[in-house]
Design a protein around this motif. Structure first.
Motif, PDB file in Angstrom:
ATOM      1  N   ALA A  21      29.450  54.706   9.419  1.00 41.33           N
ATOM      2  CA  ALA A  21      28.980  54.052  10.642  1.00 41.33           C
ATOM      3  C   ALA A  21      28.858  52.549  10.394  1.00 41.33           C
ATOM      4  N   ARG A  22      27.894  51.930  11.001  1.00 44.02           N
ATOM      5  CA  ARG A  22      27.775  50.477  10.955  1.00 44.02           C
ATOM      6  C   ARG A  22      27.503  49.969   9.540  1.00 44.02           C
ATOM      7  N   GLN A  23      27.921  48.729   9.334  1.00 43.61           N
ATOM      8  CA  GLN A  23      27.686  48.044   8.067  1.00 43.61           C
ATOM      9  C   GLN A  23      26.965  46.735   8.374  1.00 43.61           C
ATOM     10  N   TYR A  24      25.956  46.431   7.577  1.00 46.44           N
ATOM     11  CA  TYR A  24      25.142  45.241   7.817  1.00 46.44           C
ATOM     12  C   TYR A  24      25.197  44.324   6.599  1.00 46.44           C
ATOM     13  N   ALA A  25      24.657  43.134   6.768  1.00 49.03           N
ATOM     14  CA  ALA A  25      24.589  42.179   5.659  1.00 49.03           C
ATOM     15  C   ALA A  25      23.203  41.563   5.615  1.00 49.03           C
ATOM     16  N   VAL A  26      22.705  41.357   4.404  1.00 48.57           N
ATOM     17  CA  VAL A  26      21.431  40.676   4.190  1.00 48.57           C
ATOM     18  C   VAL A  26      21.652  39.655   3.083  1.00 48.57           C
ATOM     19  N   ARG A  27      20.875  38.592   3.121  1.00 50.07           N
ATOM     20  CA  ARG A  27      20.994  37.558   2.086  1.00 50.07           C
ATOM     21  C   ARG A  27      19.948  37.778   1.009  1.00 50.07           C
ATOM     22  N   ALA A  28      20.403  37.859  -0.236  1.00 54.26           N
ATOM     23  CA  ALA A  28      19.491  37.978  -1.368  1.00 54.26           C
ATOM     24  C   ALA A  28      19.020  36.596  -1.788  1.00 54.26           C
ATOM     25  N   ASP A  29      17.833  36.541  -2.381  1.00 54.77           N
ATOM     26  CA  ASP A  29      17.354  35.282  -2.927  1.00 54.77           C
ATOM     27  C   ASP A  29      18.284  34.833  -4.052  1.00 54.77           C
ATOM     28  N   ALA A  30      18.346  33.537  -4.288  1.00 56.62           N
ATOM     29  CA  ALA A  30      19.284  32.963  -5.260  1.00 56.62           C
ATOM     30  C   ALA A  30      19.125  33.614  -6.632  1.00 56.62           C
ATOM     31  N   GLY A  31      20.243  34.067  -7.186  1.00 61.85           N
ATOM     32  CA  GLY A  31      20.258  34.629  -8.531  1.00 61.85           C
ATOM     33  C   GLY A  31      19.782  36.060  -8.643  1.00 61.85           C
ATOM     34  N   LEU A  32      19.436  36.699  -7.513  1.00 62.10           N
ATOM     35  CA  LEU A  32      18.906  38.057  -7.568  1.00 62.10           C
ATOM     36  C   LEU A  32      19.901  39.059  -6.995  1.00 62.10           C
ATOM     37  N   THR A  33      19.810  40.292  -7.480  1.00 59.30           N
ATOM     38  CA  THR A  33      20.614  41.392  -6.966  1.00 59.30           C
ATOM     39  C   THR A  33      19.690  42.392  -6.275  1.00 59.30           C
ATOM     40  N   VAL A  34      20.269  43.313  -5.521  1.00 61.02           N
ATOM     41  CA  VAL A  34      19.484  44.370  -4.880  1.00 61.02           C
ATOM     42  C   VAL A  34      19.504  45.587  -5.790  1.00 61.02           C
TER      43      VAL A  34
END
Length: 358
Positions: free
Chosen positions: A219-232
């Motif tokens: 289904a849908r795909q979204y995007a979020v911005r991570a803080d600089a230098g960090l991964t989820v």
């Protein structure tokens, strides 16, 4: 992913500090320090931020072995339908923990239809007890019965596959997994950016189904911005359908950075057909709110064998919601991955947080 440290120890915090309104397991207190004990604030408010408090941490499971399998490299947590905890390890094992997170009760080896192990990074539990496990290799979401039998997998869209099949970077794919309230929408989070996207962009892929027990479809795909230098490193769903997101990083000689974020997918663009997502692409990113930086939490007497901004910190990779307090705060459990390293620990963290209104 084997980044720095993640822990699994399960705890369904029932009555740690504030009385619980829901019947959830409690992180047992067995000591005041050391790898076999639990440390916490004895009285008062142990605030990490205006919204988030920490009650306890536990190193009880650190460097332990169950059935010949090291209880190590834990990268994801989930609460099972019987309120026990599930912890998934990178080395393709799924541990069941007692409700108090004091001991491991069982372990299952995870393998795909060809008998091959997974690079397992996150776990969620479907309404019928089916285990959904994020595998970072392809990536995909594998489905297992309660007994551990492989039931199939949900494939990732082509763009999210590891290069050269897609645009994902090896070891930077599905790291988090969450089933939203109602059990009809599954969300997997990418650890890192796709080739061609902005360096801070993290995509969130969803699958939905028409009925509670139907099959999932992309289904849908979204995007979020991570803080600089960090991964989820992991995600979990809140009761109102938002996501709690753990962002994590490591700097040699300095230590870990771990931040707990709240992400709202409402009004975000569907980026499934967007080749390049960055600040100039015109897409609406998911809204993100910082709940706490773990470095700002009281240390609670924790110790660390490596440099850390706060000795409480380690390579936190997993998070799950375990219940509510009587006044409506969410009870959370986080875990760190020890990477089977003497300098890192499998550490459990018990927190509460009050979410801002939508």
């Amino acid at each position: 992913m084997r980044l720095r440290a993640l822990v699994l120890a399960a705890a369904t915090l029932a009555a740690l500090s504030c009385p619980a309104a829901t019947a959830t397991p409690a992180l047992a207190s067995t000591g005041t320090s050391g790898v076999t004990g639990v440390t916490g604030a004895a009285t008062g408010r142990a605030a990490c931020s205006p919204s988030t408090d920490i009650q306890r941490f536990s190193d009880t499971l650190d460097k332990t072995v169950f059935g010949g399998v090291p209880v190590a490299e834990i990268s994801g947590l989930a609460v099972d339908r019987d309120h026990r905890l599930l912890a998934v390890a990178d080395e393709s094992h799924l541990f069941t923990l007692d409700a108090g997170a004091r001991r491991v009760e069982s372990v299952q080896a995870l393998a795909d239809g060809q008998g091959l192990p997974l690079d397992s990074e996150a776990v969620a539990v479907d309404r019928d007890g089916t285990r959904l496990v994020a595998s970072e290799t392809e990536p995909s979401v594998a489905r297992f019965s309660r007994s551990g039998a492989f039931l199939g997998r949900l494939a990732a869209p082509d763009a999210l596959r590891v290069a050269p099949a897609g645009r994902a970077v090896r070891n930077q794919t599905f790291e988090g997994l969450a089933l939203l309230p109602g059990d009809r929408t599954l969300v997997a989070s990418m650890e890192g950016a796709l080739t061609g996207d902005g360096a801070d962009v993290r995509r969130l892929q969803t699958w939905t189904r028409g009925s509670a027990h139907g099959g999932f479809r992309p289904a849908r795909q979204y995007a979020v911005r991570a803080d600089a230098g960090l991964t989820v490193s992991d995600i979990t769903a809140t009761p109102d359908g938002r996501l709690l997101v753990v962002e994590r990083g490591f700097t040699a000689g300095v230590g870990n950075t771990v931040r707990l974020q709240l992400v709202d997918l409402r009004h975000a663009s569907d980026v499934g057909g967007v080749a390049r997502v960055d600040g100039a692409s015109g897409v609406r990113f998911a809204r993100k709110t910082l709940l706490a930086d773990v470095a700002d939490c009281p240390s609670l007497g924790a110790t660390s064998a490596q440099p850390q901004p706060n000795p409480l910190l380690d390579n936190i990779e997993g998070v799950t919601v375990t219940g509510r307090t009587r006044d409506g705060r969410l009870r959370l459990l986080m875990v760190s991955d020890d990477n089977q390293s003497a300098g890192q620990k499998t550490r459990l963290y018990s927190l509460t947080t009050r979410l801002p209104r939508r």
